[in-house]
Motif scaffolding. Sequence first.
Motif, PDB file in Angstrom:
ATOM      1  N   VAL A 142       0.834  -1.206   0.000  1.00 43.65           N
ATOM      2  CA  VAL A 142       0.000   0.000   0.000  1.00 43.65           C
ATOM      3  C   VAL A 142       0.872   1.261   0.000  1.00 43.65           C
ATOM      4  CG1 VAL A 142      -2.003  -1.098   1.063  1.00 43.65           C
ATOM      5  CG2 VAL A 142      -0.198  -0.131   2.528  1.00 43.65           C
ATOM      6  N   GLY A 143       2.135   1.103  -0.380  1.00 45.13           N
ATOM      7  CA  GLY A 143       3.027   2.263  -0.432  1.00 45.13           C
ATOM      8  C   GLY A 143       3.520   2.707   0.921  1.00 45.13           C
ATOM      9  N   LEU A 144       3.660   1.771   1.834  1.00 45.22           N
ATOM     10  CA  LEU A 144       4.062   2.101   3.200  1.00 45.22           C
ATOM     11  C   LEU A 144       5.521   2.559   3.239  1.00 45.22           C
ATOM     12  CD1 LEU A 144       2.593   1.776   6.017  1.00 45.22           C
ATOM     13  CD2 LEU A 144       4.049  -0.227   6.323  1.00 45.22           C
ATOM     14  N   GLN A 145       5.772   3.688   3.920  1.00 46.20           N
ATOM     15  CA  GLN A 145       7.140   4.196   4.067  1.00 46.20           C
ATOM     16  C   GLN A 145       7.444   4.457   5.537  1.00 46.20           C
ATOM     17  OE1 GLN A 145       9.975   4.902   1.873  1.00 46.20           O
ATOM     18  NE2 GLN A 145      10.680   4.792   3.991  1.00 46.20           N
ATOM     19  N   PRO A 146       8.344   3.670   6.137  1.00 45.67           N
ATOM     20  CA  PRO A 146       8.773   3.974   7.506  1.00 45.67           C
ATOM     21  C   PRO A 146       9.579   5.269   7.537  1.00 45.67           C
ATOM     22  CG  PRO A 146       9.312   1.707   6.891  1.00 45.67           C
ATOM     23  CD  PRO A 146       8.940   2.420   5.642  1.00 45.67           C
ATOM     24  N   MET A 147       9.323   6.087   8.551  1.00 42.77           N
ATOM     25  CA  MET A 147      10.038   7.337   8.770  1.00 42.77           C
ATOM     26  C   MET A 147      10.667   7.306  10.158  1.00 42.77           C
ATOM     27  SD  MET A 147       9.322   9.331   6.082  1.00 42.77           S
ATOM     28  CE  MET A 147       8.043   9.763   4.888  1.00 42.77           C
ATOM     29  N   PHE A 200       3.988   5.624   7.238  1.00 38.29           N
ATOM     30  CA  PHE A 200       2.891   6.303   6.571  1.00 38.29           C
ATOM     31  C   PHE A 200       2.649   5.715   5.182  1.00 38.29           C
ATOM     32  CE2 PHE A 200       4.635   9.528   9.439  1.00 38.29           C
ATOM     33  CZ  PHE A 200       3.502  10.081  10.007  1.00 38.29           C
ATOM     34  N   VAL A 201       1.402   5.768   4.734  1.00 39.82           N
ATOM     35  CA  VAL A 201       1.086   5.567   3.320  1.00 39.82           C
ATOM     36  C   VAL A 201       0.986   6.964   2.696  1.00 39.82           C
ATOM     37  CG1 VAL A 201      -0.030   3.353   3.684  1.00 39.82           C
ATOM     38  CG2 VAL A 201      -1.391   5.447   3.825  1.00 39.82           C
ATOM     39  N   PRO A 202       0.896   7.059   1.349  1.00 35.32           N
ATOM     40  CA  PRO A 202       0.976   8.374   0.710  1.00 35.32           C
ATOM     41  C   PRO A 202      -0.041   9.407   1.195  1.00 35.32           C
ATOM     42  CG  PRO A 202       1.381   6.673  -0.916  1.00 35.32           C
ATOM     43  CD  PRO A 202       1.000   5.968   0.342  1.00 35.32           C
ATOM     44  N   ASP A 203      -1.274   9.000   1.516  1.00 32.26           N
ATOM     45  CA  ASP A 203      -2.261   9.988   1.951  1.00 32.26           C
ATOM     46  C   ASP A 203      -2.264  10.201   3.466  1.00 32.26           C
ATOM     47  OD1 ASP A 203      -3.511   7.717   2.916  1.00 32.26           O
ATOM     48  OD2 ASP A 203      -5.253   7.852   1.581  1.00 32.26           O
TER      49      ASP A 203
END
Length: 366
Positions: free
Chosen positions: A210-215, A305-308
């Motif tokens: 789902v486009g998950l990006q850890p920050m 986070f996902v993109p939205d």
Amino acid sequence: MSRTTFDVIVIGGGIAGISAAAEIARDRTVCVLEAEDQLAYHSTGRSAAIFIRNYGNAVLRRLNALAHPALAGETRAENVLSQRGELLLALDHQMDALDAYMAGTDTIERLTAQEAVDLVPVLRRDQIAAAVYEQDAQDIDVDRLLQSYARALRAEGGEIRTGQRVKALARKDALWQVTTATGTISAPTVVNAAGAWADALAALAGLPGVGLQPMRRSAVIMEVPEGLAVDSWPLFGALLEGDEGWYAKPEAGRLMISPADEDPVAPGDAWPDDMVLAEGLYRFEQMVDIPVTRPSHSWAGLRSFVPDRTPVLGLDPLAEGFCWLAGQGGYGVQTAPAMATLARDALSGGIADAGLATALSPARFR
């Protein structure tokens, strides 16, 4: 002999997975699999631990409101909140952003620079253009919340198995087969509460992510000058995050200070970057009239986070019995009671609020 078949397998033992499992276990058999040797090792255990009703986008603010009664002990046995307050400071060029932050809220008070200094006496009045104050922001006892859900899960007959990193995940004969180093267990439904690893877990199941990006989010603990009583201060910091961000929160007579960083990283055991910490401490130092001393220790956690920037919750339309519970970003602890209840609803006929169901659904990425 350990049980090998359940109604639901929840993968991930942070606050999201444990709270959802406790809710689901009220009418189903549940097993939680956690990769680490202890619960809440990554994001949950490194949270700033504060409830801010107006934190996040419109969907998250709804989730915050839904979660508050449980956190306050109104709908659950324990109140895990205590008074703190949140003070956000705006510079001259941030006034439009301050107006946008206040839009649609009725619990935030706009303050002058002097009123901000009255709340946190070490602030430099000449650096503050304006401020906003949310009196109802409250500290969260994260461990107490986590353990209360773990007890509730076990009381319903649910199981928690730690040190169980998932190595394979496949659906066969209407059951998900979940394999770890110690064997395979199965269930008609799996809940993907794997935090920063949620997309990787989906890949094991043959599903797109789902486009998950850890920050990465870093923090330090700093001593304050002798005789300076900080425990009654609110959390205070910059209005904006990223390159302009920082915040500080009283912690047992000291200050926890974060550069409010959001640096994309791979899933893993997060460690702070010394340069990022130094830059954040510099921004903090420009706004206060106390010296920045050598931190006693530092750490980092992951906010995914996902993109939205809206969490992902619901059954994936591409795979029967695969439920997402991911993408909580920096809101996972404070929204956990609401997300847990909605996860149970998603597996029991669907979320009744159609607008909320659509906003959270993984179908928006399909």
